[in-house]
Design a protein around this motif. Structure first.
Motif, PDB file in Angstrom:
ATOM      1  N   THR A 143      -4.411   1.807  -9.950  1.00  0.00           N
ATOM      2  CA  THR A 143      -5.121   1.040  -8.914  1.00  0.00           C
ATOM      3  C   THR A 143      -4.148   0.208  -8.092  1.00  0.00           C
ATOM      4  O   THR A 143      -4.247   0.160  -6.855  1.00  0.00           O
ATOM      5  CB  THR A 143      -6.177   0.120  -9.554  1.00  0.00           C
ATOM      6  OG1 THR A 143      -7.106   0.922 -10.301  1.00  0.00           O
ATOM      7  CG2 THR A 143      -6.938  -0.673  -8.500  1.00  0.00           C
TER       8      THR A 143
ATOM      9  N   THR B   8      -3.474   0.917  -4.214  1.00  0.00           N
ATOM     10  CA  THR B   8      -3.747  -0.175  -3.271  1.00  0.00           C
ATOM     11  C   THR B   8      -2.505  -0.475  -2.437  1.00  0.00           C
ATOM     12  O   THR B   8      -2.591  -0.679  -1.219  1.00  0.00           O
ATOM     13  CB  THR B   8      -4.204  -1.443  -4.025  1.00  0.00           C
ATOM     14  OG1 THR B   8      -5.405  -1.154  -4.752  1.00  0.00           O
ATOM     15  CG2 THR B   8      -4.461  -2.600  -3.072  1.00  0.00           C
ATOM     16  N   THR B   9      -1.354  -0.484  -3.082  1.00  0.00           N
ATOM     17  CA  THR B   9      -0.094  -0.752  -2.372  1.00  0.00           C
ATOM     18  C   THR B   9       0.180   0.319  -1.323  1.00  0.00           C
ATOM     19  O   THR B   9       0.577   0.008  -0.191  1.00  0.00           O
ATOM     20  CB  THR B   9       1.086  -0.840  -3.365  1.00  0.00           C
ATOM     21  OG1 THR B   9       0.791  -1.822  -4.363  1.00  0.00           O
ATOM     22  CG2 THR B   9       2.374  -1.214  -2.649  1.00  0.00           C
TER      23      THR B   9
ATOM     24  N   SER C  25     -11.727   2.333  -7.364  1.00  0.00           N
ATOM     25  CA  SER C  25     -12.214   1.785  -6.096  1.00  0.00           C
ATOM     26  C   SER C  25     -12.778   0.380  -6.274  1.00  0.00           C
ATOM     27  O   SER C  25     -12.548  -0.496  -5.437  1.00  0.00           O
ATOM     28  CB  SER C  25     -13.298   2.701  -5.514  1.00  0.00           C
ATOM     29  OG  SER C  25     -13.892   2.122  -4.377  1.00  0.00           O
TER      30      SER C  25
ATOM     31  N   GLY D 255     -11.900  -1.921  -8.279  1.00  0.00           N
ATOM     32  CA  GLY D 255     -10.886  -2.942  -8.537  1.00  0.00           C
ATOM     33  C   GLY D 255     -11.338  -3.946  -9.572  1.00  0.00           C
ATOM     34  O   GLY D 255     -11.883  -3.585 -10.626  1.00  0.00           O
TER      35      GLY D 255
ATOM     36  N   PHE E 209      -7.996  -7.113  -4.774  1.00  0.00           N
ATOM     37  CA  PHE E 209      -8.673  -6.071  -5.571  1.00  0.00           C
ATOM     38  C   PHE E 209     -10.193  -6.250  -5.619  1.00  0.00           C
ATOM     39  O   PHE E 209     -10.821  -5.958  -6.646  1.00  0.00           O
ATOM     40  CB  PHE E 209      -8.119  -6.027  -6.996  1.00  0.00           C
ATOM     41  CG  PHE E 209      -6.670  -5.710  -7.087  1.00  0.00           C
ATOM     42  CD1 PHE E 209      -6.169  -4.492  -6.624  1.00  0.00           C
ATOM     43  CD2 PHE E 209      -5.773  -6.633  -7.608  1.00  0.00           C
ATOM     44  CE1 PHE E 209      -4.810  -4.210  -6.699  1.00  0.00           C
ATOM     45  CE2 PHE E 209      -4.416  -6.363  -7.674  1.00  0.00           C
ATOM     46  CZ  PHE E 209      -3.935  -5.148  -7.217  1.00  0.00           C
TER      47      PHE E 209
ATOM     48  N   ASN F 168     -12.174  -7.922   0.974  1.00  0.00           N
ATOM     49  CA  ASN F 168     -12.521  -7.668  -0.426  1.00  0.00           C
ATOM     50  C   ASN F 168     -14.019  -7.482  -0.638  1.00  0.00           C
ATOM     51  O   ASN F 168     -14.431  -6.754  -1.540  1.00  0.00           O
ATOM     52  CB  ASN F 168     -11.956  -8.789  -1.302  1.00  0.00           C
ATOM     53  CG  ASN F 168     -10.456  -8.666  -1.473  1.00  0.00           C
ATOM     54  OD1 ASN F 168      -9.969  -7.780  -2.147  1.00  0.00           O
ATOM     55  ND2 ASN F 168      -9.703  -9.534  -0.811  1.00  0.00           N
TER      56      ASN F 168
ATOM     57  N   GLY G 114      -4.725  -7.271   0.100  1.00  0.00           N
ATOM     58  CA  GLY G 114      -4.984  -6.082  -0.712  1.00  0.00           C
ATOM     59  C   GLY G 114      -4.991  -6.369  -2.197  1.00  0.00           C
ATOM     60  O   GLY G 114      -5.780  -5.796  -2.949  1.00  0.00           O
ATOM     61  N   TYR G 115      -4.117  -7.289  -2.613  1.00  0.00           N
ATOM     62  CA  TYR G 115      -4.030  -7.620  -4.034  1.00  0.00           C
ATOM     63  C   TYR G 115      -5.163  -8.528  -4.501  1.00  0.00           C
ATOM     64  O   TYR G 115      -5.143  -9.021  -5.627  1.00  0.00           O
ATOM     65  CB  TYR G 115      -2.672  -8.243  -4.351  1.00  0.00           C
ATOM     66  CG  TYR G 115      -1.530  -7.235  -4.349  1.00  0.00           C
ATOM     67  CD1 TYR G 115      -1.777  -5.873  -4.497  1.00  0.00           C
ATOM     68  CD2 TYR G 115      -0.211  -7.645  -4.200  1.00  0.00           C
ATOM     69  CE1 TYR G 115      -0.745  -4.955  -4.488  1.00  0.00           C
ATOM     70  CE2 TYR G 115       0.834  -6.727  -4.186  1.00  0.00           C
ATOM     71  CZ  TYR G 115       0.556  -5.389  -4.336  1.00  0.00           C
ATOM     72  OH  TYR G 115       1.587  -4.465  -4.331  1.00  0.00           O
TER      73      TYR G 115
ATOM     74  N   ARG H 264     -14.549  -3.904   0.220  1.00  0.00           N
ATOM     75  CA  ARG H 264     -14.133  -3.019  -0.879  1.00  0.00           C
ATOM     76  C   ARG H 264     -15.267  -2.872  -1.892  1.00  0.00           C
ATOM     77  O   ARG H 264     -15.562  -1.767  -2.362  1.00  0.00           O
ATOM     78  CB  ARG H 264     -12.884  -3.580  -1.565  1.00  0.00           C
ATOM     79  CG  ARG H 264     -12.402  -2.698  -2.719  1.00  0.00           C
ATOM     80  CD  ARG H 264     -11.052  -3.119  -3.250  1.00  0.00           C
ATOM     81  NE  ARG H 264     -10.580  -2.166  -4.243  1.00  0.00           N
ATOM     82  CZ  ARG H 264      -9.308  -2.016  -4.594  1.00  0.00           C
ATOM     83  NH1 ARG H 264      -8.380  -2.747  -4.023  1.00  0.00           N
ATOM     84  NH2 ARG H 264      -8.960  -1.126  -5.502  1.00  0.00           N
TER      85      ARG H 264
ATOM     86  N   GLY I 154      -2.049   2.141   0.165  1.00  0.00           N
ATOM     87  CA  GLY I 154      -3.035   1.906   1.219  1.00  0.00           C
ATOM     88  C   GLY I 154      -2.609   0.784   2.150  1.00  0.00           C
ATOM     89  O   GLY I 154      -2.756   0.884   3.377  1.00  0.00           O
TER      90      GLY I 154
END
Length: 200
Positions: free
Chosen positions: A73, A77-78, A154, A156, A102, A128, A99-100, A131, A80
């Protein structure tokens, strides 16, 4: 399964509309009923998992590989984030921090707001939340086309709570324990990774 996703999002949209027209008394809005409803839901999922022998079997089959799921994950994510950065030319540090999150919008947006200000805090919040909503909507399709682990990845950090019910329905009850583990690990890593991004 797609129908269940539409039902979930429909209830969310109805809730937003009801909130906008102030139909529900403030005593209900400013209370923790939704949190308690989530606790009850998690309890019922726990009972269902505990009663299903396939749950433990799935964990045993994955054994040490279960640890790799949060790693996948983070890597995904990185990648992306790098793709978004290359196309949109936004600040890479901010993109990484957002992004982090999650999917853990409440915690990540607070951290980012304190470090970078309100504007980036709102970006983190919305990114987020999206997401989480995408996972709620697309989990059945993800499980069908990309495998049972796809909705977990997905989701997270939310795979341990808010998206767990739809993940369980889409991937199967045997994946609930894996989803919980995945979400707990990522929730723990959110403040660590966001801090590392901005200060190191």
């Amino acid at each position: 399964k797609m129908r269940s996703s539409i039902v979930i999002v429909s209830f969310f949209v109805i809730g937003v509309c009801v909130g906008l027209i102030r139909f529900v008394p403030d005593a209900i809005i400013h209370n923790d009923y939704s949190q308690w409803a989530l606790y009850l839901l998690l309890f019922l999922i726990g009972v269902s998992v505990g009663a299903d022998p396939n749950s433990i079997k799935a964990v045993r089959e994955l054994n040490i590989r279960i640890v790799l799921i949060p790693v996948i994950t983070i890597v995904g994510t990185t990648l992306g984030i790098v793709s978004v950065y290359l196309f949109m030319k936004i600040d890479f540090t901010d993109a990484l921090a957002v992004g982090y999150g999650f999917g853990y919008y409440s915690l990540s947006s607070i951290f980012i707001t304190e470090i970078r200000g309100d504007e980036m805090g709102v970006v983190a919040l919305l990114s987020n939340i999206f997401r989480e909503i995408i996972t709620l909507l697309a989990a059945p399709a993800m499980a069908l086309f990309f495998g049972k682990l796809a909705p977990i990845v997905s989701g997270g950090a939310t795979s341990m709570d808010t998206t767990l019910p739809i993940i369980t329905r889409s991937s199967g009850k045997e994946y609930a324990i894996i989803s919980l583990f995945h979400g707990i690990v990522l929730s723990f890593l959110v403040p660590i990774l966001v801090t590392i991004v901005y200060y190191f």
